[in-house]
Design a protein around this motif. Structure first.
Motif, PDB file in Angstrom:
ATOM      1  N   LEU A 166      38.792  35.061  14.873  1.00  0.00           N
ATOM      2  CA  LEU A 166      38.983  34.378  16.148  1.00  0.00           C
ATOM      3  C   LEU A 166      40.251  34.841  16.843  1.00  0.00           C
ATOM      4  O   LEU A 166      40.281  35.023  18.068  1.00  0.00           O
ATOM      5  CB  LEU A 166      39.035  32.852  15.926  1.00  0.00           C
ATOM      6  N   VAL A 167      41.339  35.030  16.027  1.00  0.00           N
ATOM      7  CA  VAL A 167      42.601  35.498  16.602  1.00  0.00           C
ATOM      8  C   VAL A 167      42.416  36.892  17.204  1.00  0.00           C
ATOM      9  O   VAL A 167      42.914  37.190  18.308  1.00  0.00           O
ATOM     10  CB  VAL A 167      43.710  35.511  15.530  1.00  0.00           C
ATOM     11  N   ALA A 168      41.702  37.756  16.462  1.00  0.00           N
ATOM     12  CA  ALA A 168      41.458  39.103  16.986  1.00  0.00           C
ATOM     13  C   ALA A 168      40.651  39.042  18.289  1.00  0.00           C
ATOM     14  O   ALA A 168      40.975  39.730  19.270  1.00  0.00           O
ATOM     15  CB  ALA A 168      40.724  39.938  15.938  1.00  0.00           C
ATOM     16  N   GLU A 169      39.617  38.190  18.295  1.00  0.00           N
ATOM     17  CA  GLU A 169      38.815  38.061  19.506  1.00  0.00           C
ATOM     18  C   GLU A 169      39.638  37.469  20.656  1.00  0.00           C
ATOM     19  O   GLU A 169      39.540  37.930  21.789  1.00  0.00           O
ATOM     20  CB  GLU A 169      37.591  37.180  19.230  1.00  0.00           C
ATOM     21  N   ARG A 170      40.440  36.438  20.305  1.00  0.00           N
ATOM     22  CA  ARG A 170      41.267  35.800  21.336  1.00  0.00           C
ATOM     23  C   ARG A 170      42.319  36.767  21.866  1.00  0.00           C
ATOM     24  O   ARG A 170      42.598  36.790  23.075  1.00  0.00           O
ATOM     25  CB  ARG A 170      41.956  34.549  20.748  1.00  0.00           C
ATOM     26  N   THR A 171      42.890  37.572  20.946  1.00  0.00           N
ATOM     27  CA  THR A 171      43.885  38.555  21.373  1.00  0.00           C
ATOM     28  C   THR A 171      43.262  39.564  22.326  1.00  0.00           C
ATOM     29  O   THR A 171      43.848  39.919  23.356  1.00  0.00           O
ATOM     30  CB  THR A 171      44.470  39.281  20.152  1.00  0.00           C
ATOM     31  N   ALA A 172      42.060  40.030  21.967  1.00  0.00           N
ATOM     32  CA  ALA A 172      41.361  40.970  22.845  1.00  0.00           C
ATOM     33  C   ALA A 172      41.062  40.325  24.197  1.00  0.00           C
ATOM     34  O   ALA A 172      41.223  40.955  25.254  1.00  0.00           O
ATOM     35  CB  ALA A 172      40.070  41.445  22.180  1.00  0.00           C
ATOM     36  N   GLU A 173      40.648  39.044  24.158  1.00  0.00           N
ATOM     37  CA  GLU A 173      40.341  38.326  25.404  1.00  0.00           C
ATOM     38  C   GLU A 173      41.603  38.150  26.251  1.00  0.00           C
ATOM     39  O   GLU A 173      41.580  38.351  27.472  1.00  0.00           O
ATOM     40  CB  GLU A 173      39.741  36.954  25.077  1.00  0.00           C
ATOM     41  N   LEU A 174      42.722  37.780  25.577  1.00  0.00           N
ATOM     42  CA  LEU A 174      43.974  37.601  26.307  1.00  0.00           C
ATOM     43  C   LEU A 174      44.472  38.924  26.888  1.00  0.00           C
ATOM     44  O   LEU A 174      45.005  38.965  27.999  1.00  0.00           O
ATOM     45  CB  LEU A 174      45.042  37.002  25.376  1.00  0.00           C
ATOM     46  N   LYS A 178      45.054  39.522  30.629  1.00  0.00           N
ATOM     47  CA  LYS A 178      46.363  39.985  31.095  1.00  0.00           C
ATOM     48  C   LYS A 178      46.194  41.169  32.044  1.00  0.00           C
ATOM     49  O   LYS A 178      46.830  41.233  33.095  1.00  0.00           O
ATOM     50  CB  LYS A 178      47.229  40.385  29.898  1.00  0.00           C
ATOM     51  N   GLU A 179      45.340  42.110  31.650  1.00  0.00           N
ATOM     52  CA  GLU A 179      45.107  43.269  32.509  1.00  0.00           C
ATOM     53  C   GLU A 179      44.481  42.840  33.838  1.00  0.00           C
ATOM     54  O   GLU A 179      44.863  43.347  34.902  1.00  0.00           O
ATOM     55  CB  GLU A 179      44.195  44.269  31.786  1.00  0.00           C
ATOM     56  N   GLU A 180      43.528  41.889  33.758  1.00  0.00           N
ATOM     57  CA  GLU A 180      42.922  41.405  34.995  1.00  0.00           C
ATOM     58  C   GLU A 180      43.951  40.687  35.874  1.00  0.00           C
ATOM     59  O   GLU A 180      43.955  40.846  37.096  1.00  0.00           O
ATOM     60  CB  GLU A 180      41.765  40.457  34.672  1.00  0.00           C
ATOM     61  N   LEU A 181      44.833  39.875  35.224  1.00  0.00           N
ATOM     62  CA  LEU A 181      45.859  39.162  35.986  1.00  0.00           C
ATOM     63  C   LEU A 181      46.851  40.126  36.623  1.00  0.00           C
ATOM     64  O   LEU A 181      47.301  39.912  37.757  1.00  0.00           O
ATOM     65  CB  LEU A 181      46.597  38.172  35.075  1.00  0.00           C
ATOM     66  N   GLU A 182      47.224  41.183  35.863  1.00  0.00           N
ATOM     67  CA  GLU A 182      48.126  42.173  36.431  1.00  0.00           C
ATOM     68  C   GLU A 182      47.488  42.852  37.637  1.00  0.00           C
ATOM     69  O   GLU A 182      48.154  43.078  38.652  1.00  0.00           O
ATOM     70  CB  GLU A 182      48.496  43.209  35.362  1.00  0.00           C
ATOM     71  N   GLN A 183      46.194  43.170  37.508  1.00  0.00           N
ATOM     72  CA  GLN A 183      45.484  43.780  38.627  1.00  0.00           C
ATOM     73  C   GLN A 183      45.411  42.816  39.811  1.00  0.00           C
ATOM     74  O   GLN A 183      45.649  43.191  40.958  1.00  0.00           O
ATOM     75  CB  GLN A 183      44.071  44.193  38.181  1.00  0.00           C
ATOM     76  N   THR A 184      45.098  41.528  39.482  1.00  0.00           N
ATOM     77  CA  THR A 184      45.030  40.514  40.541  1.00  0.00           C
ATOM     78  C   THR A 184      46.388  40.312  41.202  1.00  0.00           C
ATOM     79  O   THR A 184      46.486  40.165  42.420  1.00  0.00           O
ATOM     80  CB  THR A 184      44.523  39.183  39.958  1.00  0.00           C
ATOM     81  N   LEU A 185      47.468  40.300  40.356  1.00  0.00           N
ATOM     82  CA  LEU A 185      48.816  40.123  40.889  1.00  0.00           C
ATOM     83  C   LEU A 185      49.177  41.271  41.824  1.00  0.00           C
ATOM     84  O   LEU A 185      49.765  41.054  42.897  1.00  0.00           O
ATOM     85  CB  LEU A 185      49.819  40.048  39.742  1.00  0.00           C
ATOM     86  N   SER A 186      48.813  42.481  41.413  1.00  0.00           N
ATOM     87  CA  SER A 186      49.079  43.635  42.278  1.00  0.00           C
ATOM     88  C   SER A 186      48.347  43.500  43.607  1.00  0.00           C
ATOM     89  O   SER A 186      48.908  43.756  44.681  1.00  0.00           O
ATOM     90  CB  SER A 186      48.658  44.920  41.560  1.00  0.00           C
ATOM     91  N   GLU A 187      47.074  43.069  43.524  1.00  0.00           N
ATOM     92  CA  GLU A 187      46.308  42.879  44.757  1.00  0.00           C
ATOM     93  C   GLU A 187      46.889  41.756  45.610  1.00  0.00           C
ATOM     94  O   GLU A 187      46.922  41.852  46.840  1.00  0.00           O
ATOM     95  CB  GLU A 187      44.850  42.573  44.405  1.00  0.00           C
ATOM     96  N   LEU A 188      47.366  40.685  44.915  1.00  0.00           N
ATOM     97  CA  LEU A 188      47.955  39.568  45.655  1.00  0.00           C
ATOM     98  C   LEU A 188      49.247  39.984  46.363  1.00  0.00           C
ATOM     99  O   LEU A 188      49.519  39.544  47.484  1.00  0.00           O
ATOM    100  CB  LEU A 188      48.226  38.393  44.714  1.00  0.00           C
ATOM    101  N   LYS A 189      50.049  40.817  45.682  1.00  0.00           N
ATOM    102  CA  LYS A 189      51.279  41.281  46.316  1.00  0.00           C
ATOM    103  C   LYS A 189      50.956  42.107  47.559  1.00  0.00           C
ATOM    104  O   LYS A 189      51.612  41.958  48.590  1.00  0.00           O
ATOM    105  CB  LYS A 189      52.094  42.107  45.321  1.00  0.00           C
ATOM    106  N   THR A 190      49.945  42.980  47.407  1.00  0.00           N
ATOM    107  CA  THR A 190      49.542  43.775  48.565  1.00  0.00           C
ATOM    108  C   THR A 190      49.042  42.876  49.693  1.00  0.00           C
ATOM    109  O   THR A 190      49.410  43.045  50.864  1.00  0.00           O
ATOM    110  CB  THR A 190      48.440  44.768  48.158  1.00  0.00           C
ATOM    111  N   THR A 191      48.202  41.886  49.300  1.00  0.00           N
ATOM    112  CA  THR A 191      47.682  40.947  50.308  1.00  0.00           C
ATOM    113  C   THR A 191      48.803  40.134  50.933  1.00  0.00           C
ATOM    114  O   THR A 191      48.797  39.876  52.141  1.00  0.00           O
ATOM    115  CB  THR A 191      46.643  40.007  49.659  1.00  0.00           C
ATOM    116  N   GLN A 192      49.782  39.739  50.090  1.00  0.00           N
ATOM    117  CA  GLN A 192      50.907  38.954  50.602  1.00  0.00           C
ATOM    118  C   GLN A 192      51.703  39.749  51.629  1.00  0.00           C
ATOM    119  O   GLN A 192      52.079  39.224  52.686  1.00  0.00           O
ATOM    120  CB  GLN A 192      51.818  38.532  49.447  1.00  0.00           C
ATOM    121  N   ASP A 193      51.956  41.026  51.313  1.00  0.00           N
ATOM    122  CA  ASP A 193      52.679  41.863  52.263  1.00  0.00           C
ATOM    123  C   ASP A 193      51.905  41.979  53.574  1.00  0.00           C
ATOM    124  O   ASP A 193      52.487  41.930  54.669  1.00  0.00           O
ATOM    125  CB  ASP A 193      52.908  43.259  51.673  1.00  0.00           C
ATOM    126  N   GLN A 194      50.574  42.125  53.443  1.00  0.00           N
ATOM    127  CA  GLN A 194      49.749  42.218  54.657  1.00  0.00           C
ATOM    128  C   GLN A 194      49.793  40.919  55.456  1.00  0.00           C
ATOM    129  O   GLN A 194      49.868  40.932  56.695  1.00  0.00           O
ATOM    130  CB  GLN A 194      48.310  42.563  54.279  1.00  0.00           C
TER     131      GLN A 194
END
Length: 450
Positions: A166-174, A178-194
């Motif tokens: 479960l920890v391995a699965e949860r780690t993979a999920e997290l 995390k990668e999705e959040l980083e991508q979303t954060l990058s998009e949000l920063k771009t959107t925020q600047d716009q």
């Protein structure tokens, strides 16, 4: 004798079967032991009905066989203590029967001793049996406890394996999240600047009408004084052509032309400052702080906001009250950013008064007050107060949140106060607070450290 032997055999078989769990562990031996039980029962019945001396030797052989099996066979080693319990009784009984056959006289002589010995052997058997049962119960409890611990250990091991999975699965999920959040954060920063740029352009659009009105005044003055100056020059030329020139008149005309040129220069600079302010307001690069006259800045943006609103709604009218501190001096700020803050506050103030005016309140006069002050605790205060509809207490703690607005859809981006708050608090290390009473007034207070 026969009854005692039967009981001994019966309990020995039961003890062996229970202790060794022969039904599960040794099914072949279990069947033999069951046969021995039935044989002992049949032998006891034969002894009762036939009364033969032959049966006593069969009892001896059965007892010796049971003890021998318990002592010699590998599978029966755990019950070797049977020999200690039953052995003395078997030896005394066998010795007594042998003496009775070979020498009856001696047997009669020591019969009482043999009976006592047999009684002691029975007592020993019973005592050993009781002790053995206690030990057996203790061993059984220990065995059950050990089995429970082993089972618990297996359960824990299985749980650990499951938890690791479960920890391995949860780690993979997290990691994926995390990668999705980083991508979303990058998009949000771009959107925020716009969005920030869009808000700047939106506020610039609000200024356009006011700028057009404000810049038209100095341009009119420039045009008018230019025309008058041209006429004066023509008049001067005509005067010089005359034989009886009036030198005093010429000096007067030259003085008027000089005054007109000074006024043209003044109003030209006024138009130039308005254009520069508009350009600064639309800049996207990171500006620098510079000494700024906040009184002039507040006065200019107040008029721009007011005339911009009147350009869209000719029926709108408001009283402007300005109370500027003459000793305020120059304050180090980012002029275009602070102008943007003031423009947002002025625009909101005029909007609030206009909304209250639309309710048809009798005797209501929209009023916007602007004041500046240098405080004793080394702060510069700019207060923007309106007598509009106020801010409801339910939403007061949300007004600085991005995209939150009380205006109808399409009339506000919800970024004005959020950007203003960031400019004042983060860009200038100041404070932006609000005092309001629903239905009566709203006052925003900007405090900037000197």
């Amino acid at each position: 004798m026969e009854v005692a032997s039967f009981l001994i055999v019966f309990f020995m078989v039961r003890y062996i079967r229970n202790s060794l769990q022969t039904a599960q562990q040794f099914p072949e031996w279990d069947r033999i032991l069951v046969i021995v039980q039935y044989a002992a029962s049949g032998l006891l019945a034969a002894e009762i009905f036939l009364d033969s001396d032959f049966t006593k030797w069969i009892w001896h052989l059965m007892l010796l066989g049971m003890v021998g099996a318990a002592y010699l066979l590998k599978d029966f080693r755990p019950v070797r203590n049977l020999w200690l319990a039953v052995g003395p009784y078997i030896l005394v009984s066998l010795f007594s029967d042998i003496i009775a056959i070979f020498d009856s006289g001696v047997y009669k002589t020591i019969k009482d001793i043999l009976d006592v010995a047999q009684i002691f052997a029975l007592v020993w058997l019973i005592a050993t049996w009781v002790s053995s049962q206690k030990q057996q119960k203790a061993l059984e409890k220990e065995r059950i406890k050990r089995l429970q611990e082993e089972e618990q250990g297996r359960i824990i091991a299985n749980q650990n394996v499951m938890l690791e999975q479960l920890v391995a699965e949860r780690t993979a999920e997290l990691t994926r999240q995390k990668e999705e959040l980083e991508q979303t954060l990058s998009e949000l920063k771009t959107t925020q600047d716009q969005l920030i740029q869009r808000e700047k352009m939106a506020s610039l659009g609000e200024l356009t009408a006011g700028i057009a009105h404000e810049i038209q005044n100095p341009l009119n003055f420039v045009n008018n004084f230019s025309e008058v100056s041209v006429e004066l020059i023509e008049e001067l030329k005509e005067e010089r052509k005359r034989d009886d020139r009036d030198l005093e008149l010429e000096d007067e005309i030259l003085g008027d032309i000089a005054q007109n040129l000074q006024k043209i220069t003044h109003h030209g600079k006024r138009a130039d400052s308005i254009v520069k302010g508009m350009l600064q307001h639309s800049r996207t690069s990171t500006p620098q702080q510079e000494p700024t006259d906040l009184n002039n800045l507040a006065d200019e943006y107040l008029r721009l906001a007011y005339h911009g609103l009147r350009a869209n709604d000719k029926s709108f009218n408001a009283t402007l009250v300005m109370d500027f501190d003459d000793k305020l001096g120059l304050v180090s700020v980012v002029a275009q950013d602070m102008g943007r803050v003031l423009l947002n506050l002025f625009t909101n103030a005029f909007y609030a008064t206009e909304e209250k005016r639309k309710t048809g309140l009798e005797g209501y006069q929209p009023t916007v007050q602007v004041s500046t002050k240098r405080t004793e605790d080394h702060f510069i205060e700019i207060r923007v107060r309106d007598n509009g509809c106020g801010i409801p207490q339910a939403v007061l703690n949300k007004i600085y949140q991005p995209f939150f607005t009380t205006k109808p859809t399409g009339q506000g981006t919800g970024l004005g106060l959020s950007l203003s708050y960031d400019i004042v608090t983060k860009g200038h290390q100041g404070e932006l607070t609000v005092d309001t009473e629903e239905g009566k007034f709203t006052e925003f207070i900007i405090r900037l450290p000197t």
